[in-house]
Write an enzyme that holds these catalytic residues in place. Structure first.
Site, PDB file in Angstrom:
ATOM      1  N   PHE A   1       0.855  -1.341   0.397  1.00  0.00           N
ATOM      2  CA  PHE A   1       0.642   0.005   0.131  1.00  0.00           C
ATOM      3  C   PHE A   1       1.163   1.213   0.140  1.00  0.00           C
ATOM      4  CE2 PHE A   1       0.644  -0.234   4.258  1.00  0.00           C
ATOM      5  CZ  PHE A   1       0.463   0.905   4.700  1.00  0.00           C
TER       6      PHE A   1
ATOM      7  N   GLU B   1      -5.588  -3.674  -2.028  1.00  0.00           N
ATOM      8  CA  GLU B   1      -6.355  -3.410  -1.826  1.00  0.00           C
ATOM      9  C   GLU B   1      -6.634  -2.052  -1.177  1.00  0.00           C
ATOM     10  OE1 GLU B   1      -5.658  -5.984   1.809  1.00  0.00           O
ATOM     11  OE2 GLU B   1      -4.654  -6.146  -0.053  1.00  0.00           O
TER      12      GLU B   1
ATOM     13  N   SER C   1       6.207  -6.801   3.890  1.00  0.00           N
ATOM     14  CA  SER C   1       6.529  -7.294   5.576  1.00  0.00           C
ATOM     15  C   SER C   1       7.469  -8.681   5.519  1.00  0.00           C
ATOM     16  CB  SER C   1       5.019  -7.476   6.532  1.00  0.00           C
ATOM     17  OG  SER C   1       4.911  -8.865   5.994  1.00  0.00           O
TER      18      SER C   1
ATOM     19  N   CYS D   1       9.399   1.057   3.298  1.00  0.00           N
ATOM     20  CA  CYS D   1      10.036   0.123   3.866  1.00  0.00           C
ATOM     21  C   CYS D   1      12.334   0.917   4.229  1.00  0.00           C
ATOM     22  CB  CYS D   1      10.570  -1.032   2.713  1.00  0.00           C
ATOM     23  SG  CYS D   1      11.239  -0.516   1.085  1.00  0.00           S
TER      24      CYS D   1
ATOM     25  N   GLU E   1       9.434  -3.641  13.006  1.00  0.00           N
ATOM     26  CA  GLU E   1       9.413  -2.221  12.198  1.00  0.00           C
ATOM     27  C   GLU E   1       7.996  -1.796  12.239  1.00  0.00           C
ATOM     28  OE1 GLU E   1      10.022  -2.161   7.435  1.00  0.00           O
ATOM     29  OE2 GLU E   1       8.532  -4.039   8.430  1.00  0.00           O
TER      30      GLU E   1
END
Length: 500
Positions: A150, A177, A227, A282, A383
């Site tokens: 996303f 989504e 992830s 990230c 994270e």
């Protein structure tokens, strides 16, 4: 009326047939503005079938044809970058300047794909034996899939599909989504550029759609960004089904600040890298490692800058940071700050109570800064993917390197110093795939590959750059022997001299 985002299969919109839809929320208001169709297995199969049919001709098309379409796509992308950025802001929440930057970085990979002919050049060795030549060539795989996150709904897909289709593959994209509209807009622009039907397809959905792509016998390769737990699952499952996989996972990116560093520059960099795009990237710096006595001054400088950041809707041209993607994610990020003091950290800035007047139902969180964070704290271990920066203290350069290398993640890292010798040691000793020297977010340009080490990457290939070209093609070696015409059977003389 609620907007509906449908699939894109075989060069046109395909209305959702499963009857299942997911909500898409405007993060600045908390309002559900859109419904996205979730694909059933049959719809995923239809997209793969369209891609397989298209590969029969696209895989044999000329490089000139492929690149000419990509050049047209690039021009359309440039023309419509504001429109795409607006879609990103509406569904992701990031401010318009961040969204424009995302599109610009995606354009870099389109540029690379437009010049793919250089990367696809083969090799030739002549006369390896008498009248024998050996050539190495690269050919497309077939149908390949991309599963994207996303946080960069336009850029990350463009890390994948331009190179894939330039190499002669056909593509099925399963975007997040949570913010699906940008992917469909990219599909429309590709069609407008003249891309044949079925070469690029988009299916929306959840785990059902993902699992079908991972197991489908006609999908040859899968690219993923997300992830670490999901990256590990993607790699394990797709590999078990005989597919080539590049799966980029999570990160805990560190910035090592040495005592000789320019602390103003380091503070500027830390604030930009930690809080840009609300920390939802990230490559965000989420841990600053201060060496020696610089910690107190550095934390104060970071605080002074962080407190000035203006948070607001992405549509506000003065806003520098927007909301988080969902309320659930906002609450999870806040929990790391709320629990930090109990784990031994000093909470310098607490943004968990932040809200925006007139947008009280938005997914807002302010800037948080944690100091003297123990390595065992959850705020350091996990994270967070939000605007939370942890500062850790170490006595020496060696302690800092040891701390960073002990992390299970190895995506990106940076050092801030004026000492060239220390910087050189760091880039060789640190266990991460991307290293910055006085550069806080060392994302490589398009013609170098992006990827981490350890739990930040599963698979043998990094994404885009030369690794991307190699991932989306496979090598073939051809050994050829042609008799010399002068050695033709007796009685046939082609006029070639016999004394060479």
């Amino acid at each position: 009326m609620t907007k509906i985002v449908n699939h894109w299969i075989g060069g046109k919109t395909a209305e959702g047939a499963s009857g299942t839809y997911g909500p898409v929320t405007d993060p600045a208001t908390g309002e559900v503005t859109t419904k996205v169709a979730f694909a059933a297995v049959e719809e995923v199969d239809a997209a793969v079938a369209a891609a397989k049919d298209a590969f029969a001709t696209w895989g044999q098309s000329s490089l000139a044809q492929r690149t000419s379409i990509l050049f047209k796509f690039r021009a359309l992308l440039d023309e419509h970058r504001d429109d795409i950025a607006a879609l990103i802001t509406a569904e992701h929440g990031k401010v318009h300047s961040d969204a424009l930057g995302e599109v610009a970085r995606g354009l870099e990979i389109v540029d690379l794909a437009c010049g793919i002919s250089v990367q696809l050049k083969g090799e030739l060795s002549t006369q390896v034996a008498t009248n024998v030549d050996v050539a190495a060539i690269r050919q497309p795989l077939g149908v390949v899939a991309g599963i994207t996150p996303f946080n960069f709904p336009a850029m990350v897909p463009m890390w994948m599909f331009p190179l894939a289709i330039a190499c002669g593959n056909t593509f099925v994209l399963k975007p997040s989504e949570k913010d699906p509209s940008a992917a469909v807009r990219l599909a429309e622009l590709l069609a407008e550029a003249g891309l044949p039907d079925g070469v690029f397809n988009v299916v929306h959905g959840d785990k059902l759609a993902v699992d079908r792509l991972l197991e489908h016998p006609d999908v040859q390769a899968v690219s993923f960004v997300g992830s670490t737990p999901i990256a590990r699952y993607i790699h394990t499952t797709a590999s078990a089904n005989g597919k080539r996989v590049q799966a980029l996972g999570g990160a805990k990116n560190h910035m090592l600040v040495l005592p000789d560093a320019d602390l103003d520059a380091a503070a500027d960099a830390a604030v930009s890298a930690a809080y840009g795009s609300a920390g939802e990237r990230c490559m965000a710096i989420s841990a600053v490692v201060a060496v020696g006595a610089v910690g107190d001054e550095l934390v104060q400088k970071i605080r002074e800058r962080a407190e000035k950041i203006k948070i607001g809707p992405g549509t506000d041209p003065t806003a520098e940071m927007g909301p988080l993607i969902t309320k659930a994610h906002r609450d999870k990020v806040a929990s790391y700050v709320s629990g930090a003091a109990a784990e031994g950290a000093e909470v310098v800035l607490d943004g968990t109570g932040y809200t925006v007047e007139g947008h009280e139902n938005g997914h807002w969180i302010g800037i948080s800064l944690l100091d003297k964070v123990p390595t065992g704290a959850k705020a350091y271990q996990d994270e967070i993917f939000g605007p939370v920066l942890s500062v850790l203290r170490v006595d020496t350069y060696e302690d800092g390197v040891a701390l960073i290398n002990a992390s299970p993640f190895g995506n990106g890292t940076a050092i801030f110093t004026r000492d060239g010798g220390a910087a050189r040691r760091f880039q060789l000793e640190i266990e991460a795939g991307m290293v910055g020297v006085n550069v806080p977010i060392p994302v490589p340009v398009g013609y170098h590959s992006f990827g981490g080490w350890k739990d930040s990457l599963f698979g043998d290939h990094h994404i885009y750059g030369n690794d991307g070209t190699h991932f989306y093609t496979r090598g073939k070696v051809v050994t050829t022997r042609w008799p010399d015409p002068a050695d033709a059977p007796a009685g046939v003389d082609l006029g070639f001299p016999r004394n060479h």
